[in-house]
Scaffold this active site. Structure first.
Site, PDB file in Angstrom:
ATOM      1  N   ASP A 180       0.601  -1.186  -0.026  1.00 37.43           N
ATOM      2  CA  ASP A 180       0.038  -0.153   0.033  1.00 37.43           C
ATOM      3  C   ASP A 180       0.915   1.239  -0.123  1.00 37.43           C
ATOM      4  OD1 ASP A 180      -2.324   1.312  -0.203  1.00 37.43           O
ATOM      5  OD2 ASP A 180      -2.939   1.186   2.085  1.00 37.43           O
TER       6      ASP A 180
ATOM      7  N   ASN B 120     -10.385  -3.280  -6.132  1.00 39.42           N
ATOM      8  CA  ASN B 120      -9.740  -2.225  -7.120  1.00 39.42           C
ATOM      9  C   ASN B 120     -10.211  -2.182  -8.328  1.00 39.42           C
ATOM     10  OD1 ASN B 120      -6.499  -3.607  -6.041  1.00 39.42           O
ATOM     11  ND2 ASN B 120      -7.751  -1.847  -5.275  1.00 39.42           N
TER      12      ASN B 120
HETATM   13  C1  FPP Z   1      -1.750   0.432  -3.137  1.00 41.46           C
HETATM   14  O1  FPP Z   1      -1.393   1.682  -3.593  1.00 41.46           O
HETATM   15  C2  FPP Z   1      -1.519  -0.766  -4.196  1.00 41.46           C
HETATM   16  C3  FPP Z   1      -2.010  -1.208  -5.408  1.00 41.46           C
HETATM   17  C4  FPP Z   1      -3.222  -0.851  -5.801  1.00 41.46           C
HETATM   18  C5  FPP Z   1      -1.574  -2.608  -5.747  1.00 41.46           C
HETATM   19  C6  FPP Z   1      -0.229  -2.567  -5.781  1.00 41.46           C
HETATM   20  C7  FPP Z   1       0.446  -2.812  -7.236  1.00 41.46           C
HETATM   21  C8  FPP Z   1       1.543  -2.688  -7.873  1.00 41.46           C
HETATM   22  C9  FPP Z   1       2.780  -2.552  -6.897  1.00 41.46           C
HETATM   23  C10 FPP Z   1       1.817  -2.662  -9.112  1.00 41.46           C
HETATM   24  C11 FPP Z   1       1.142  -3.717 -10.055  1.00 41.46           C
HETATM   25  C12 FPP Z   1       1.486  -5.179  -9.628  1.00 41.46           C
HETATM   26  C13 FPP Z   1       2.272  -5.942 -10.359  1.00 41.46           C
HETATM   27  C14 FPP Z   1       2.388  -7.390 -10.055  1.00 41.46           C
HETATM   28  C15 FPP Z   1       2.855  -5.618 -11.632  1.00 41.46           C
HETATM   29  P1  FPP Z   1      -2.442   2.687  -3.466  1.00 41.46           P
HETATM   30  O2  FPP Z   1      -2.708   2.891  -4.828  1.00 41.46           O
HETATM   31  O3  FPP Z   1      -3.548   2.112  -2.627  1.00 41.46           O
HETATM   32  O4  FPP Z   1      -1.749   3.729  -2.576  1.00 41.46           O
HETATM   33  P2  FPP Z   1      -2.400   4.994  -1.738  1.00 41.46           P
HETATM   34  O5  FPP Z   1      -3.176   4.296  -0.640  1.00 41.46           O
HETATM   35  O6  FPP Z   1      -1.407   5.764  -1.433  1.00 41.46           O
HETATM   36  O7  FPP Z   1      -3.541   5.759  -2.688  1.00 41.46           O
END
Ligand code: FPP
Length: 241
Positions: A22, A70
């Site tokens: 996250d 998501n």
């Molecule tokens: C959360 O950050 C992260 C995700 C939605 C998933 C993680 C995805 C990746 C690391 C990239 C894609 C994966 C692969 C396997 C290539 P957020 O957007 O919720 O962060 P925030 O809470 O700061 O908004």
């Protein structure tokens, strides 16, 4: 970190580590960049943490890459996340395979494009006999959906109710054949499981850090493992002696 430290703690490292990655969006925001740059940096970081996991002796690394929830994000962000997985599979599969990484997928293939579905299935097939570490990608994954899916297939297989056990249900989960996670790490400062491995994490230790995922490096992983190795896991029992 000395080699001795590494060896010492490798012995007590979790066998199966789950990570809720996250904070990508906030990492980008902090730098005045669009959110996709955070996801891109987060994707790069997976490789660093995978390599550190091998060093520490972890055998299964499950990463929460895309949850069933998501899909509710803006369409452009969903596309970005799909593209990042697709590109990673395209660019990295040869090297991951050469390094003995077995790729697993936990999640549903429903709703994923034909191209990406084919890429995922090809990666699973190519790497299925590798044994150095399992990289289990939770993609289009939801813990409740996983359990519903398992129950539906148990029923479709006409399994008699009195034969349904924890072990048998485990065999119907996406994670079949993998040990339960010992440690779940969540980056980005939140303290939720967010539908991640909710069945499998029944006795997992939990570790949360405010560090955003793209900044979560070997040192941070090492600290999490040291904290984990100091915990007293009783699995619901009373400690004897
Ligand atoms: C959360 O950050 C992260 C995700 C939605 C998933 C993680 C995805 C990746 C690391 C990239 C894609 C994966 C692969 C396997 C290539 P957020 O957007 O919720 O962060 P925030 O809470 O700061 O908004």
């Amino acid at each position: 970190m000395s080699q001795d430290d590494t060896m010492d703690h490798a012995a007590r490292a979790p066998v199966h580590l789950g990570i809720i990655m996250d904070g990508n969006g906030r990492w980008a925001q902090q730098r005045g960049q669009p959110r996709f740059m955070g996801h891109r940096a987060g994707t790069t970081n997976i490789r660093r943490v995978l390599e550190a996991s091998v060093t520490f002796g972890i055998k299964v690394l499950t990463i929460y890459a895309f949850s069933t929830e998501n899909w509710a994000r803006p369409p452009a962000e969903v596309r970005t996340l799909m593209q990042l997985l697709s590109r990673s599979l395209n660019d990295q599969m040869g090297e991951l395979h050469a390094n003995g990484v077995q790729i697993r997928h936990s999640g549903s293939l429903v709703g994923i494009s034909d191209t990406l579905r084919r890429q995922i299935l090809a990666a699973l097939e190519l790497t299925r006999h590798n044994t150095r570490i399992v990289l289990n990608v939770a993609f289009n994954y939801g813990g409740r959906a996983e359990i519903i899916d398992a129950v539906q297939r148990l029923m479709a297989d006409h399994v008699p109710p009195d034969q349904v056990s924890e072990d048998l249900l485990g065999d119907y989960l996406y994670t079949h054949g993998l040990p339960d996670p010992d440690l779940i790490i969540r980056t980005g400062g939140e303290y939720r499981l967010s539908n991640f491995l909710i069945w499998q994490a029944a006795y997992a230790e939990y570790y949360a850090t405010p560090t955003y995922w793209p900044d979560f490096d070997e040192g941070e992983l090492y600290r999490a493992i040291v904290t984990y190795s100091e915990r007293d896991r009783r699995f619901g029992k009373v400690k004897v002696g």
